[in-house]
Design a protein around this motif. Structure first.
Motif, short mmCIF file in Angstrom:
data_model
loop_
_atom_site.label_atom_id
_atom_site.label_comp_id
_atom_site.label_asym_id
_atom_site.label_seq_id
_atom_site.Cartn_x
_atom_site.Cartn_y
_atom_site.Cartn_z
N ASP A 139 0.83 -1.20 0.00
CA ASP A 139 0.00 0.00 0.00
C ASP A 139 0.87 1.26 0.00
O ASP A 139 0.55 2.23 -0.68
N ALA A 147 -2.03 -11.62 -0.19
CA ALA A 147 -1.49 -12.18 1.05
C ALA A 147 -1.72 -13.68 1.10
O ALA A 147 -2.77 -14.18 0.69
N ARG A 165 -4.42 -18.07 -3.13
CA ARG A 165 -4.30 -17.64 -1.74
C ARG A 165 -4.86 -18.75 -0.87
O ARG A 165 -5.96 -19.23 -1.10
N GLU A 168 -8.56 -20.37 5.00
CA GLU A 168 -8.73 -21.36 6.05
C GLU A 168 -9.58 -22.53 5.54
O GLU A 168 -10.37 -22.38 4.62
N HIS B 72 -9.72 -7.19 -1.58
CA HIS B 72 -9.06 -6.32 -0.59
C HIS B 72 -9.08 -4.85 -0.97
O HIS B 72 -9.06 -3.98 -0.11
N ASP B 73 -9.11 -4.57 -2.28
CA ASP B 73 -9.16 -3.15 -2.68
C ASP B 73 -10.51 -2.52 -2.30
O ASP B 73 -10.56 -1.37 -1.85
N THR B 76 -10.48 -2.16 1.51
CA THR B 76 -9.60 -1.07 1.96
C THR B 76 -10.26 0.29 1.73
O THR B 76 -10.32 1.13 2.63
N SER B 96 -7.62 -13.17 10.15
CA SER B 96 -7.84 -14.25 9.19
C SER B 96 -7.01 -13.97 7.95
O SER B 96 -6.42 -12.90 7.80
N VAL B 97 -6.98 -14.94 7.03
CA VAL B 97 -6.21 -14.75 5.80
C VAL B 97 -6.72 -13.51 5.06
O VAL B 97 -5.94 -12.73 4.52
N ASN B 98 -8.03 -13.32 5.05
CA ASN B 98 -8.55 -12.11 4.41
C ASN B 98 -8.32 -10.86 5.25
O ASN B 98 -8.00 -9.80 4.71
N LEU B 100 -5.83 -10.23 7.06
CA LEU B 100 -4.43 -9.86 6.86
C LEU B 100 -4.17 -9.34 5.45
O LEU B 100 -3.09 -8.85 5.15
N ASP B 101 -5.18 -9.46 4.58
CA ASP B 101 -5.04 -9.00 3.20
C ASP B 101 -5.52 -7.54 3.06
O ASP B 101 -5.35 -6.93 2.02
N PRO B 104 -3.47 -4.41 7.13
CA PRO B 104 -2.21 -3.65 7.08
C PRO B 104 -2.29 -2.48 6.08
O PRO B 104 -1.68 -1.43 6.31
N ALA B 105 -3.03 -2.66 5.00
CA ALA B 105 -3.16 -1.58 4.01
C ALA B 105 -3.98 -0.42 4.58
O ALA B 105 -3.63 0.74 4.41
#
Lengths: 266, 318
Positions: A139, A147, A165, A168, B72-73, B76, B96-98, B100-101, B104-105
């Motif tokens: 970003d 990720a 990706r 879970e 994720h875009d 965000t 979760s995996v998502n 964390l996607d 952080p952004a």
């Protein structure tokens, strides 16, 4: 020329038995190793270079860490990375916690210098496990990202990375990501190689550049985050297991009796 | 600026459990700050999701009706705009995996300090005190955040799922999504755990981890499974190494299993593994390290070398 930048961290490893000194583990019980996830990221970058042509892909590693970790960096070079950058100075030495924001700011400056097409970073580090730097960096430098990638298929002509990706519960998401991008690499994506003797010899001659914050146009404010590590403890064991003691014959026999009681092996 | 904004997690038409855990964690924080708890649910059947998320303690649910699946875009952009609207002191997301996607952004874009994978949160005056693990769960650390605002991700199954029916207002949030800034697209999903064996059906699992050291040593585990009439499963490193196929992996990214008896051999019990087997009726752990986290959930344990114990155990059943 395509450029792949791989973030490489030397992580602290802890022995089974250890003591805590303040907010850190007593150094006597610490070892150092290449971060497991980064090992897969390096392998992925080297495989990309091998697939496209080693003269057409430049694999560069970047590490935030003191001189001690050059041995770990040389491992990455021995496995096939072309050159390495190490960022360190007294300001970083004195910081007790580099949070995601600090690492992002440093790596952002390196990405701006290097201008890579693809950045590969491990999903997480084995020691502080923030799991966030790769996406935060993407970003910050206005790259695309994905990720927790466990499969990568690069279409250089189309400027696209087709990834899986790892979600879970045994589900994978298939996603196309435009380049330039940061991908965070999950373990199991490939089989990291061992460095060959020839690779180890060649690594000694490869370029390893050390940069201070000032060289990157940064100052000490990058380490002044809002996060402070204030405590460390061993989680209290909640174990109420029945422990079988004695030699293996004895313990196995006691366990076998319990298993038979549960109807196992009948 | 005392409110809390938590982002629900859903996938392929289902809200994930962590969404309700976020309500509990978020309510606790909002009680401490004296603010409201806002939830946001983005993409998919948002109105149906909002009804379900209206549990006790939720003040507002914001729905962002844009697209079907996670992107994720989109997340965000929507969350950045929601933060502008709500001005939360704490932004909560699942680890979760998502989660964390995008988390952080979002943190980067809003210049928020970020602390991930928390297992406990407390507010002490102006300070957020987060508890999280380091070194693969060997130690627990406390991290203090002193800024005015923070972004936090929470580990699944650490907070209870909120229950009851709340009195939340449900508000459609009109996020402006810049489609030119969407640089990734989901083309499909795949279940990976198919194949010859369904470890989810086994009554007895002999499960092997990193402690087995070498691929050829797996023979010992197969022998034990044969002697016990059990099925072989494993923790992640064994599958990563290619020694067993993916359909044998127990854990967060593999299968969740609940056999009558689960025998963990050379498995330390990282949280991702435990998430996949803690529901087993009886758990046996064989591991040299008496402090390994697997011991916390074991019913029976042998603190010894698997290469001594397993052959002896095979002998017992031959």
């Amino acid at each position: 020329m395509m450029k792949v930048l791989v973030t490489v961290k030397e992580v602290a490893t802890v022995e089974d038995e250890f003591e805590i000194e303040g907010t850190a583990i007593d150094e006597r019980y610490l070892g150092a190793d290449l971060n497991e996830w980064d090992d897969y990221a390096i392998e992925e970058a080297v495989q990309i270079a091998e697939a496209i042509g080693e003269d057409e892909v430049d694999v560069v590693t970047v590490t935030i860490g003191p001189e001690d970790c050059e041995q770990t960096i040389r491992q990455a070079l021995a496995k096939g990375a072309d050159r390495a950058i190490r960022v360190w100075d007294d300001t970083l030495e004195d910081a007790d916690l580099l949070d995601v924001g600090a690492k992002t700011a440093i790596l952002e400056a390196v990405v701006e210098d290097e201008d890579p097409d693809l950045v590969l970073s491990g999903v997480q580090s084995g020691d502080d496990s923030f799991m966030a730097t790769g996406v935060s960096l993407a970003d910050a430098v206005d790259f695309q990202w994905a990720a927790v990638v466990n499969s990568l298929d690069l279409d250089v002509e189309g400027d696209t990375a087709s990834v899986r990706r790892e979600l879970e519960g045994g589900v994978e998401e298939l996603t196309d990501v435009s380049l330039p991008a940061v991908l965070t690499i999950q373990t199991g994506i490939n089989e990291p190689r061992y460095a060959s003797l020839r690779g180890i010899r060649m690594a000694q001659r490869k370029e390893l550049t050390v940069q201070r914050l000032a060289d990157l146009g940064l100052d000490s404010s990058v380490v002044e985050g809002d996060l402070r590590l204030t405590g460390m403890s061993v989680p209290e064991s909640e174990s109420d297991a029945t422990v079988f003691a004695g030699g293996p014959e004895e313990t196995a026999s006691e366990l076998a009796a319990i298993l038979r009681e549960k109807g196992v092996g009948q | 600026m005392t409110d809390v904004l938590a982002i629900a997690d859903h996938r392929r038409g289902e809200l994930r459990d962590v969404s309700y855990e976020l309500v509990s964690a978020g309510r606790d924080l909002a009680d401490a700050t004296g603010g409201d708890l806002h939830l946001a649910v983005i993409s998919g059947t948002v109105d149906a999701f909002a009804e379900k998320l209206n549990r006790e303690g939720v003040d507002v649910v914001h729905t962002v009706d844009y697209g079907e699946e996670f992107n994720h875009d989109v997340y965000t952009q929507a969350i950045v705009q929601l933060c502008d609207e709500v001005s939360p002191q704490f932004l909560l997301a699942p680890n979760s995996v998502n989660g964390l996607d995008y988390a952080p952004a979002v943190a980067n874009r809003l210049d928020l300090p970020l602390v991930t994978d928390t297992v406990d949160l407390e507010v002490d005056g102006d300070t957020l005190v987060a508890t999280r693990e380091m070194y693969g769960g060997k130690v627990e650390t406390t991290v203090e955040l002193t800024g005015e605002r923070a972004a936090v991700t929470i580990r699944g199954a650490e907070w209870p799922g909120a229950s009851g029916t709340g009195e939340a207002t449900i508000e459609a949030f009109d996020a402006t999504i810049d489609e030119d800034a969407i640089g990734s697209s989901v083309t499909g999903f795949e279940e990976v755990a198919g194949g010859d064996v369904d470890i989810g059906d086994a009554d007895v699992l002999v499960s092997v981890g990193r402690g087995i050291e070498e691929e050829e040593n797996l023979e010992l585990i197969h022998e034990l499974a044969d002697a016990l009439g059990a099925t072989v499963s494993s923790s992640r490193p064994i599958v990563d190494a290619g020694w067993l196929p993916k359909n044998r992996q127990v854990g967060q990214s593999g299968k969740v299993v609940t056999p009558d008896v689960y025998i963990a051999i050379g498995i330390s019990g990282a949280v991702q593994h435990v998430a996949g087997m803690k529901g087993s009726d009886t758990i046996v752990a064989i591991n040299t390290d008496p402090n390994a986290p697997i011991m916390d959930i074991a019913d029976y344990a042998i603190h010894d070398d698997l290469f001594d114990v397993v052959p002896a155990l095979i002998g017992e059943f031959q």
